[in-house]
Design a protein around this motif. Structure first.
Motif: not given
Length: 267
Positions: A2, A87, A137, A139, A182, A232, A235-236, A238
């Motif tokens: 993180r 997380d 945030r 996963r 996500s 990280p 992250a986009y 999903s």
């Protein structure tokens, strides 16, 4: 890891062997403390935990029977408390079946669905609730199968359950995205694991003519993908299913032309 440089916290269900073990170790190498779960192989889970600790990460070992519904959710809650938060949640626990549709009992059907879908729902929901409550945030990653995309003779319950799990993950991406969570499916093909009867086999030495890359996959290759999806940099990503199968799903027309006997119709 993180952004605050504290260890991230992950749960990997069914991590006493195979893809689950490889995933727990890959996440530990990436800086995660990991909760390891086992159903029948406690020694295997302890071996996984030892590998996790060898990377300087904390390991928590817990018994989890995902068919014990809804009590399996309480186990997830307890693991989250012991880790101090969550997380990343990797739903890996699952079973297969090789029973023709006309011979399948309701008991076997329910056992597969309880393991591969209903238990997964309970565990994913508890994980998501904890993330939302903490403002994490997070996963959510589910190990499905190429059979969430294409069927196989003798696997009607498994195919249906994995299709359902893939659909669930897509829905979670819609419902939880605005909360910063996500949801992604990872769909392995033929992987050298206990489920495929290839434990302790070097997949690069196994000839599989029906796979474009010519061999089964290594559990560590699947784990590397999951570790990336938990990073990280991913992250986009999903609401999708990431297939890792050596190109096997592309073999439909090719295999259809190559098959010259009807023995594929039976288990």
């Amino acid at each position: 890891m993180r952004a605050d440089h504290q260890s991230a916290r992950a749960i990997v269900t069914g991590s006493d062997s195979g893809i689950g073990r490889a995933t727990a170790v890959a996440l530990a190498a990436a800086g995660h403390d990991v909760a390891v779960t086992w159903h029948t192989d406690r020694d295997g889970a302890e071996e996984t935990a030892a590998e996790v600790r060898s990377h300087g990460s904390r390991a928590v070992v817990t018994h989890l029977d995902v068919t014990d519904i809804p009590a399996c959710g309480d186990v997830i809650d307890a693991m989250i408390d012991e880790l101090g938060g969550l997380d990343v949640f990797v739903n890996n626990a699952g079973i297969g079946t090789h029973t023709p549709f006309l011979e399948m009992s309701l008991e076997e059907w329910n056992r597969v669905f309880d393991t591969d879908l209903t238990g997964a729902f309970v565990c994913l929901q508890r994980a998501a609730r904890a993330m939302v409550a903490a403002g994490t945030r997070g996963r959510l990653i589910a190990v499905t199968s190429v059979h969430a995309h294409q069927p196989m003779v003798g696997s009607s319950a498994y195919d249906a359950a994995k299709h359902g799990l893939d659909g669930l993950m897509k829905n979670l991406a819609l419902e939880l995205g605005s909360l910063g969570i996500s949801a992604v499916s990872v769909a392995p093909g033929a992987i050298a694991t206990t489920m495929s009867g290839q434990t302790d086999v070097d997949p690069r030495q196994v000839d599989r003519p029906g796979i474009p890359l010519g061999r089964p996959g290594d559990a560590r290759e699947v784990a590397a993908l999951i570790a990336f999806l938990a990073s990280p940099e991913a992250a986009y990503i999903s609401g999708t299913s990431v297939v890792i199968d050596g190109g096997m799903l592309q073999m439909g027309p090719q295999a259809g032309n190559a098959i010259t006997a009807h023995d594929w119709r039976t288990v």
